[in-house]
Design a protein around this motif. Structure first.
Motif, PDB file in Angstrom:
ATOM      1  N   SER A 213      32.517  53.091  32.813  1.00 49.82           N
ATOM      2  CA  SER A 213      32.546  52.294  31.529  1.00 49.82           C
ATOM      3  C   SER A 213      33.696  51.121  31.887  1.00 49.82           C
ATOM      4  O   SER A 213      33.002  50.017  31.225  1.00 49.82           O
ATOM      5  N   VAL A 214      34.670  51.316  32.339  1.00 53.01           N
ATOM      6  CA  VAL A 214      35.767  50.400  32.464  1.00 53.01           C
ATOM      7  C   VAL A 214      35.361  49.441  33.494  1.00 53.01           C
ATOM      8  O   VAL A 214      35.588  48.075  33.531  1.00 53.01           O
ATOM      9  N   ALA A 215      34.675  49.652  34.632  1.00 54.21           N
ATOM     10  CA  ALA A 215      34.419  48.660  35.568  1.00 54.21           C
ATOM     11  C   ALA A 215      33.505  47.643  34.978  1.00 54.21           C
ATOM     12  O   ALA A 215      33.569  46.531  35.939  1.00 54.21           O
ATOM     13  N   GLN A 216      32.706  48.010  34.138  1.00 56.42           N
ATOM     14  CA  GLN A 216      31.592  46.777  33.683  1.00 56.42           C
ATOM     15  C   GLN A 216      32.571  45.729  32.907  1.00 56.42           C
ATOM     16  O   GLN A 216      32.133  44.543  32.585  1.00 56.42           O
ATOM     17  N   SER A 217      33.782  45.962  32.450  1.00 61.50           N
ATOM     18  CA  SER A 217      34.566  44.640  31.772  1.00 61.50           C
ATOM     19  C   SER A 217      35.407  44.133  32.711  1.00 61.50           C
ATOM     20  O   SER A 217      35.832  44.393  33.826  1.00 61.50           O
ATOM     21  N   GLU A 218      36.485  43.157  32.259  1.00 65.85           N
ATOM     22  CA  GLU A 218      37.324  42.523  32.983  1.00 65.85           C
ATOM     23  C   GLU A 218      38.597  42.972  32.550  1.00 65.85           C
ATOM     24  O   GLU A 218      39.522  42.082  32.766  1.00 65.85           O
TER      25      GLU A 218
ATOM     26  N   SER B 201      40.120  51.550  43.809  1.00 67.75           N
ATOM     27  CA  SER B 201      39.191  51.269  44.534  1.00 67.75           C
ATOM     28  C   SER B 201      37.707  51.477  43.787  1.00 67.75           C
ATOM     29  O   SER B 201      36.952  50.627  43.911  1.00 67.75           O
ATOM     30  N   ALA B 202      37.820  52.648  43.038  1.00 70.20           N
ATOM     31  CA  ALA B 202      36.350  52.768  42.437  1.00 70.20           C
ATOM     32  C   ALA B 202      35.886  51.979  41.541  1.00 70.20           C
ATOM     33  O   ALA B 202      34.865  51.403  41.434  1.00 70.20           O
ATOM     34  N   ILE B 203      36.915  51.656  40.786  1.00 68.02           N
ATOM     35  CA  ILE B 203      36.771  50.558  39.555  1.00 68.02           C
ATOM     36  C   ILE B 203      36.484  49.359  40.156  1.00 68.02           C
ATOM     37  O   ILE B 203      35.636  48.670  39.756  1.00 68.02           O
ATOM     38  N   HIS B 204      37.035  48.735  41.264  1.00 71.47           N
ATOM     39  CA  HIS B 204      36.713  47.587  41.910  1.00 71.47           C
ATOM     40  C   HIS B 204      35.422  47.604  42.487  1.00 71.47           C
ATOM     41  O   HIS B 204      34.668  46.477  42.323  1.00 71.47           O
ATOM     42  N   GLU B 205      34.870  48.626  43.190  1.00 72.53           N
ATOM     43  CA  GLU B 205      33.621  48.668  44.050  1.00 72.53           C
ATOM     44  C   GLU B 205      32.496  48.921  42.822  1.00 72.53           C
ATOM     45  O   GLU B 205      31.490  48.219  43.166  1.00 72.53           O
ATOM     46  N   ALA B 206      32.932  49.159  41.807  1.00 78.19           N
ATOM     47  CA  ALA B 206      31.832  49.249  40.585  1.00 78.19           C
ATOM     48  C   ALA B 206      31.680  47.894  39.737  1.00 78.19           C
ATOM     49  O   ALA B 206      30.755  47.888  38.971  1.00 78.19           O
ATOM     50  N   SER B 207      32.715  47.073  40.101  1.00 77.43           N
ATOM     51  CA  SER B 207      32.708  45.729  38.917  1.00 77.43           C
ATOM     52  C   SER B 207      32.081  44.746  39.665  1.00 77.43           C
ATOM     53  O   SER B 207      31.583  44.604  40.935  1.00 77.43           O
ATOM     54  N   ALA B 208      31.816  43.781  39.083  1.00 78.32           N
ATOM     55  CA  ALA B 208      31.262  42.496  39.379  1.00 78.32           C
ATOM     56  C   ALA B 208      32.088  41.714  40.496  1.00 78.32           C
ATOM     57  O   ALA B 208      31.655  40.827  41.217  1.00 78.32           O
ATOM     58  N   ARG B 209      33.287  42.103  40.864  1.00 75.66           N
ATOM     59  CA  ARG B 209      34.201  41.667  41.774  1.00 75.66           C
ATOM     60  C   ARG B 209      34.032  42.363  42.999  1.00 75.66           C
ATOM     61  O   ARG B 209      34.999  41.968  44.101  1.00 75.66           O
ATOM     62  N   ARG B 210      33.186  43.172  43.133  1.00 80.63           N
ATOM     63  CA  ARG B 210      33.002  43.980  44.472  1.00 80.63           C
ATOM     64  C   ARG B 210      33.057  43.289  45.793  1.00 80.63           C
ATOM     65  O   ARG B 210      33.530  43.671  46.884  1.00 80.63           O
ATOM     66  N   ASN B 211      32.324  42.067  45.733  1.00 82.18           N
ATOM     67  CA  ASN B 211      32.085  41.359  46.982  1.00 82.18           C
ATOM     68  C   ASN B 211      33.587  40.431  47.215  1.00 82.18           C
ATOM     69  O   ASN B 211      33.618  39.869  48.466  1.00 82.18           O
ATOM     70  N   ASN B 212      34.166  40.705  46.463  1.00 86.84           N
ATOM     71  CA  ASN B 212      35.734  39.888  46.731  1.00 86.84           C
ATOM     72  C   ASN B 212      36.764  41.043  47.146  1.00 86.84           C
ATOM     73  O   ASN B 212      36.455  42.162  47.199  1.00 86.84           O
ATOM     74  N   THR B 213      38.018  40.497  47.400  1.00 87.00           N
ATOM     75  CA  THR B 213      39.172  41.450  47.917  1.00 87.00           C
ATOM     76  C   THR B 213      39.589  42.110  46.711  1.00 87.00           C
ATOM     77  O   THR B 213      40.188  41.838  45.792  1.00 87.00           O
TER      78      THR B 213
ATOM     79  N   ARG C 253      47.300  35.332  45.293  1.00 94.85           N
ATOM     80  CA  ARG C 253      46.455  34.457  45.972  1.00 94.85           C
ATOM     81  C   ARG C 253      45.143  35.002  46.895  1.00 94.85           C
ATOM     82  O   ARG C 253      44.271  34.663  47.017  1.00 94.85           O
ATOM     83  N   GLU C 254      46.032  36.250  47.533  1.00 93.39           N
ATOM     84  CA  GLU C 254      45.138  36.726  48.416  1.00 93.39           C
ATOM     85  C   GLU C 254      43.966  37.597  47.594  1.00 93.39           C
ATOM     86  O   GLU C 254      42.810  37.649  48.150  1.00 93.39           O
ATOM     87  N   ALA C 255      44.349  37.773  46.510  1.00 88.04           N
ATOM     88  CA  ALA C 255      43.212  38.681  45.671  1.00 88.04           C
ATOM     89  C   ALA C 255      42.442  37.542  44.647  1.00 88.04           C
ATOM     90  O   ALA C 255      41.812  38.229  43.985  1.00 88.04           O
ATOM     91  N   GLN C 256      42.536  36.519  44.768  1.00 86.03           N
ATOM     92  CA  GLN C 256      41.692  35.413  44.085  1.00 86.03           C
ATOM     93  C   GLN C 256      40.400  36.035  44.193  1.00 86.03           C
ATOM     94  O   GLN C 256      39.762  36.017  45.131  1.00 86.03           O
ATOM     95  N   GLY C 257      39.776  35.807  42.876  1.00 87.58           N
ATOM     96  CA  GLY C 257      38.431  36.479  42.746  1.00 87.58           C
ATOM     97  C   GLY C 257      38.076  37.612  42.719  1.00 87.58           C
ATOM     98  O   GLY C 257      37.100  38.054  42.610  1.00 87.58           O
ATOM     99  N   GLY C 258      39.051  38.594  42.874  1.00 91.18           N
ATOM    100  CA  GLY C 258      39.008  40.048  43.260  1.00 91.18           C
ATOM    101  C   GLY C 258      39.953  40.839  42.219  1.00 91.18           C
ATOM    102  O   GLY C 258      39.842  40.534  41.090  1.00 91.18           O
ATOM    103  N   SER C 259      40.430  41.996  42.900  1.00 89.38           N
ATOM    104  CA  SER C 259      41.141  42.656  42.151  1.00 89.38           C
ATOM    105  C   SER C 259      42.642  42.981  42.811  1.00 89.38           C
ATOM    106  O   SER C 259      42.800  43.001  44.034  1.00 89.38           O
TER     107      SER C 259
ATOM    108  N   VAL D  24      42.261  36.997  38.735  1.00 91.93           N
ATOM    109  CA  VAL D  24      42.703  38.272  39.241  1.00 91.93           C
ATOM    110  C   VAL D  24      42.484  39.270  38.260  1.00 91.93           C
ATOM    111  O   VAL D  24      42.917  39.109  37.125  1.00 91.93           O
ATOM    112  N   ARG D  25      41.672  40.492  38.598  1.00 96.53           N
ATOM    113  CA  ARG D  25      41.952  41.506  37.693  1.00 96.53           C
ATOM    114  C   ARG D  25      42.872  42.390  38.116  1.00 96.53           C
ATOM    115  O   ARG D  25      42.871  42.907  39.483  1.00 96.53           O
ATOM    116  N   VAL D  26      43.681  42.781  37.187  1.00100.69           N
ATOM    117  CA  VAL D  26      45.083  43.526  37.643  1.00100.69           C
ATOM    118  C   VAL D  26      44.630  45.236  37.192  1.00100.69           C
ATOM    119  O   VAL D  26      44.376  45.252  35.953  1.00100.69           O
TER     120      VAL D  26
END
Length: 504
Positions: free
Chosen positions: A177-182, A200-212, A249-255, A293-295
């Motif tokens: 549920s949480v992964a679908q939000s920002e 890691s699971a939240i990141h992989e299930a989110s729209a940011r999964r293709n970023n770092t 900055r390393e996590a820009q666009g990711g988590s 960045v999503r924290v």
């Protein structure tokens, strides 16, 4: 107004709502010579949450009954066809007054609970923690009262979170549920429960999964270097400063995963709050830059104002809160996690003689004893401690393997009870690995970091001069021996070698 505040409650789903569902007496296979059977389960009986308890019918567990979740029974020739009889001796008004009689049938080889008895009477409190059962010499199961819980489809997210407990299923449902939000996420749980796996699971299930996904241990960042480590720095920003990109900055666009967030220095908390509120960071010696960045933060420590954590930052981090129960509250997960670790050990070390469970009854008995004892252990270090214990057991013969059972309620050593000499001996025995030492002592990493900082002999990698590292490498010729001589772990030395442009 009090300076303390109450952490907002963790997200819940109807899976464990106190207003719906059923209580279940669940039998879960924790060890079986056929490792694929581990984690299978059956609900022996169910009680409606909001109705008077019906009389519990007599149930028999054995070789051929009941059928488990893989549509097979226990299926072991060393188990009697009827091995264990379960009966309610007294009428119960509700779950809190429930008591059941567990009794081996005739001469069946079965051991029940810590005493290994062949019969006992257990109450609701004991059932909620779980009753270890050993059938024959090689099958171990846990009988536990769970719920109230509803039948919900298992979420496909977080496959790395191993376990079949209803508590872990709840965590997976919240992750999905949480992964679908920002929203920012705060993960709470003891050391070793798998907070980084959840992040890691939240990141992989989110729209940011293709970023770092960038992970940081906030307790390990020196306060003086935190601004440049987090937000980056321009060359020459301060004496000796090199250009640094920074974690944000390393996590820009990711988590961005901020582990041990409770140990963040207060002045850095102010800068974090600004970055999260305004969506921009102040580069040391440079300009402000926008960030996307999503924290995701995590802690096993206190996050109250009296503990030095800012209320405003907590509110900003805890858009959603996920609480991970300790392993001792979901003991059946020991089976799934242990089977995974055991399979990996068998693949990595085919020459180890005590890993082929299905080929040798003695080996099966060896591991059945290990997992039976594991169900009686308190697991202060949770899944990480389980991993270390299993790896040690894989190296030993059946006669030498012993898992010290820490009884529920037993006190672990505190920071004050371990003197400097004892701490040095434990840390050295763990090859100066911080996490391994913390797990053995039952401490958090942040507590161990604080003790090392005040220890007369021990030190952290950041405290060692560059010249001393070069001298140790020249003397010993490899990073492992150099790290041991310096009194730090090789994993802690490697980042220093990278910064010094020294090849490992």
């Amino acid at each position: 107004m009090s300076s303390d505040f109450i952490t907002r409650p963790a997200l819940r789903t109807v899976a464990t709502s106190q207003a719906v569902g059923t209580y279940r007496l669940r039998l879960t296979v924790v060890f079986h010579p056929d490792l694929d059977r581990i984690g299978t389960y059956v609900d022996v009986h169910r009680w409606a949450f909001d109705k008077p308890l019906a009389v519990f019918p007599v149930v028999f567990l054995g070789r051929n009954e009941p059928l488990l979740s893989d549509n097979r029974a226990l299926d072991d020739v060393h188990i009697s066809r009827q091995a264990l009889r379960i009966e309610q001796r007294h009428r119960a008004a509700d779950i809190s007054t429930l008591s059941l009689s567990l009794q081996a049938v005739r001469e069946a080889d079965i051991r029940i609970g810590a005493s290994g008895a062949s019969e006992c009477l257990v109450d609701g409190t004991e059932l909620k923690r779980g009753i270890p059962l050993r059938f024959g010499h090689g099958v171990v199961a846990l009988l536990r009262l769970v719920g109230p819980v509803n039948d919900l489809p298992e979420s496909p997210v977080a496959p790395s979170l191993l376990g079949t407990s209803v508590e872990l299923s709840q965590v997976r449902a919240v992750i999905a549920s949480v992964a679908q939000s920002e929203l920012p996420v705060l993960i709470l749980g003891e050391s070793g429960v798998g907070k980084e796996l959840v992040a890691s699971a939240i990141h992989e299930a989110s729209a940011r999964r293709n970023n770092t996904l960038v992970s940081i241990n906030m307790a390990a960042i020196p306060p003086s270097l935190a601004p440049s480590e987090l937000f980056g720095a321009e060359r020459g920003a301060f004496t000796g400063a090199q250009a640094r990109r920074g974690y944000f900055r390393e996590a820009q666009g990711g988590s961005l995963f901020l582990d041990e967030i409770a140990d963040t220095p207060e002045d850095i908390q102010v800068q974090l709050l600004r970055a999260l509120d305004q969506g921009e960071i102040q580069v040391v010696g440079g300009k402000t830059e926008p960030i996307d960045v999503r924290v995701i933060a995590a802690t096993d420590g206190a996050i109250t104002e009296t503990a030095g954590f800012r209320h405003a930052l907590l509110n900003r981090l805890a858009g959603c809160t996920i609480a991970i129960p300790p392993l001792r509250d979901r003991l059946e997960d020991i089976g799934s996690q242990g089977a995974h670790l055991l399979a990996n050990e068998a693949a990595d070390h085919p020459d180890y003689p005590f890993l082929a469970c299905s080929d040798n009854p003695q080996v099966a008995a060896h591991w059945a004893r290990f997992f039976f004892d594991a169900l009686l252990h308190h697991w202060p270090g949770n899944s990480r401690e389980l991993g270390f214990a299993l790896q040690r057991a894989a190296l030993m013969s059946p006669e030498r393997t012993h898992l010290r059972v820490q009884r529920e309620g037993e006190q672990m050593p505190s920071a004050q009870m371990i003197d400097d000499d004892q701490l040095f001996d434990v840390h050295k025995a763990n090859v100066f690995e911080v996490q391994s030492t913390a797990d053995e002592l039952g401490w958090s990493r942040s507590r161990l970091y604080r003790r090392i900082e005040t220890h007369p002999t021990l030190r952290l990698a950041r405290d060692i001069a560059d010249q001393e590292i070069h001298e140790a490498l020249a003397r010993f010729g490899n990073s492992a021996e150099a790290a041991y001589a310096l009194g730090i772990s090789v994993s802690a030395l490697r980042p220093r070698l990278k910064n010094l442009s020294v090849r490992d």
